[in-house]
Design a protein around this motif. Structure first.
Motif, mmCIF file in Angstrom:
data_model
loop_
_atom_site.group_PDB
_atom_site.id
_atom_site.type_symbol
_atom_site.label_atom_id
_atom_site.label_comp_id
_atom_site.label_asym_id
_atom_site.label_seq_id
_atom_site.Cartn_x
_atom_site.Cartn_y
_atom_site.Cartn_z
ATOM 1 N N PHE A 160 -2.823 -2.678 3.604
ATOM 2 C CA PHE A 160 -3.103 -1.504 2.779
ATOM 3 C C PHE A 160 -1.836 -0.817 2.289
ATOM 4 C CE2 PHE A 160 -3.705 3.073 2.316
ATOM 5 C CZ PHE A 160 -4.669 3.094 1.321
ATOM 6 N N TYR A 161 -0.872 -0.638 3.169
ATOM 7 C CA TYR A 161 0.357 0.065 2.779
ATOM 8 C C TYR A 161 1.019 -0.607 1.580
ATOM 9 C CZ TYR A 161 5.251 1.445 2.802
ATOM 10 O OH TYR A 161 6.500 1.863 2.415
ATOM 11 N N PHE A 162 1.115 -1.921 1.630
ATOM 12 C CA PHE A 162 1.833 -2.659 0.590
ATOM 13 C C PHE A 162 1.043 -2.674 -0.723
ATOM 14 C CE2 PHE A 162 2.893 -4.304 4.777
ATOM 15 C CZ PHE A 162 4.260 -4.095 4.787
ATOM 16 N N ILE A 163 -0.283 -2.746 -0.615
ATOM 17 C CA ILE A 163 -1.120 -2.735 -1.813
ATOM 18 C C ILE A 163 -1.117 -1.357 -2.468
ATOM 19 C CG2 ILE A 163 -3.518 -2.910 -2.613
ATOM 20 C CD1 ILE A 163 -3.901 -5.104 -0.474
ATOM 21 N N SER A 164 -1.088 -0.321 -1.639
ATOM 22 C CA SER A 164 -1.238 1.045 -2.159
ATOM 23 C C SER A 164 0.083 1.737 -2.471
ATOM 24 C CB SER A 164 -2.011 1.904 -1.145
ATOM 25 O OG SER A 164 -1.242 2.090 0.041
ATOM 26 N N ILE A 167 0.576 4.074 -5.439
ATOM 27 C CA ILE A 167 -0.129 5.356 -5.345
ATOM 28 C C ILE A 167 0.450 6.209 -4.226
ATOM 29 C CG2 ILE A 167 -2.360 6.448 -4.872
ATOM 30 C CD1 ILE A 167 -3.681 3.978 -6.097
ATOM 31 N N SER A 168 0.697 5.588 -3.064
ATOM 32 C CA SER A 168 1.140 6.364 -1.899
ATOM 33 C C SER A 168 2.486 7.035 -2.126
ATOM 34 C CB SER A 168 1.201 5.470 -0.655
ATOM 35 O OG SER A 168 2.156 4.438 -0.814
ATOM 36 N N PRO A 173 6.688 11.158 -1.375
ATOM 37 C CA PRO A 173 7.819 10.836 -2.258
ATOM 38 C C PRO A 173 9.151 10.683 -1.557
ATOM 39 C CG PRO A 173 7.232 13.151 -2.450
ATOM 40 C CD PRO A 173 6.178 12.510 -1.593
ATOM 41 N N ASP A 174 9.268 11.226 -0.349
ATOM 42 C CA ASP A 174 10.566 11.164 0.321
ATOM 43 C C ASP A 174 10.780 9.869 1.088
ATOM 44 O OD1 ASP A 174 8.729 11.566 2.296
ATOM 45 O OD2 ASP A 174 9.694 13.316 3.188
ATOM 46 N N GLY A 175 9.793 8.972 1.046
ATOM 47 C CA GLY A 175 9.953 7.674 1.693
ATOM 48 C C GLY A 175 9.923 7.717 3.204
#
Length: 200
Positions: A160-164, A167-168, A173-175
């Motif tokens: 999920f993390y890599f697909i999203s 959007i995420s 935004p600060d990574g």
């Protein structure tokens, strides 16, 4: 060392196909991106579709290598799942176009997708269901869960993390959330749900 023409064509195909799919890229665009004569696509690969197939194989083959590695280790089901999750993170990190090709084939599958499912995706599903069943049989995991649903849930959580990410990034935004950290927490959450109470 200068890259040979075959490598240049693969790199050009990765960039263009991942963005627009097989049908959305012309032979002329591929040759221009690679800085090579268009006839060399047929010479090295037999045509545009065969180039695309070779690129898909390159993108998905690390999954096969990962499965060979984790399937052969002597470890508990929990340890196998953790090793697999760590490997998924590495695959996404080393293959930056992998997620785009995966999603592109899921949304608009080419004729090459079915062989990929049989060769790689089916193996992932088999590994996860077998590992979860092993955990149930040895008393490490709960006996009251649906093995198929658990395998699908774990696969979804890991990817999920890599697909999203597109959007995420808008929400984080600060990574501060990195792929490795996300996968570690996702696995911990999954294992907390499937383990027998005494093993948590």
């Amino acid at each position: 060392m200068e890259k040979d023409t075959r490598d240049k064509l693969i790199e050009a195909g990765e960039k263009l196909f991942s963005a627009r799919g097989l049908a959305g890229v012309s032979i002329r665009e591929l040759s221009q991106e690679a800085g090579a004569n268009s006839a060399l696509i047929s010479y090295h690969f037999g045509g545009k579709e065969s180039l695309y197939s070779a690129i898909l194989e390159k993108q998905f083959s690390p999954i096969g290598i990962l499965l060979d590695s984790v399937s052969g280790i002597k470890a508990s089901p929990t340890e196998k799942i953790i090793k697999y999750a760590q490997g998924v993170t590495m695959v996404h990190g080393k293959m930056p176009f992998f997620t785009k090709f995966l999603m592109g084939e899921i949304i608009s599958p080419s004729r090459f997708f079915e062989p990929l499912i049989q060769k790689y995706i089916h193996r992932v599903y088999g590994f996860l269901t077998n590992t979860i069943r092993e955990g149930i049989d040895c008393g490490e995991f709960r006996k009251d869960m649906d093995v198929n649903a658990a395998a699908l849930a774990l696969a979804g959580m890991l990817n999920f993390y890599f697909i999203s990410r597109p959007i995420s990034r808008r929400f984080v935004p600060d990574g501060t959330v990195q792929g490795e950290n996300f996968v570690v927490q996702a696995v911990e959450i999954f294992l907390s749900g499937v383990k027998e109470c005494g093993d948590k």
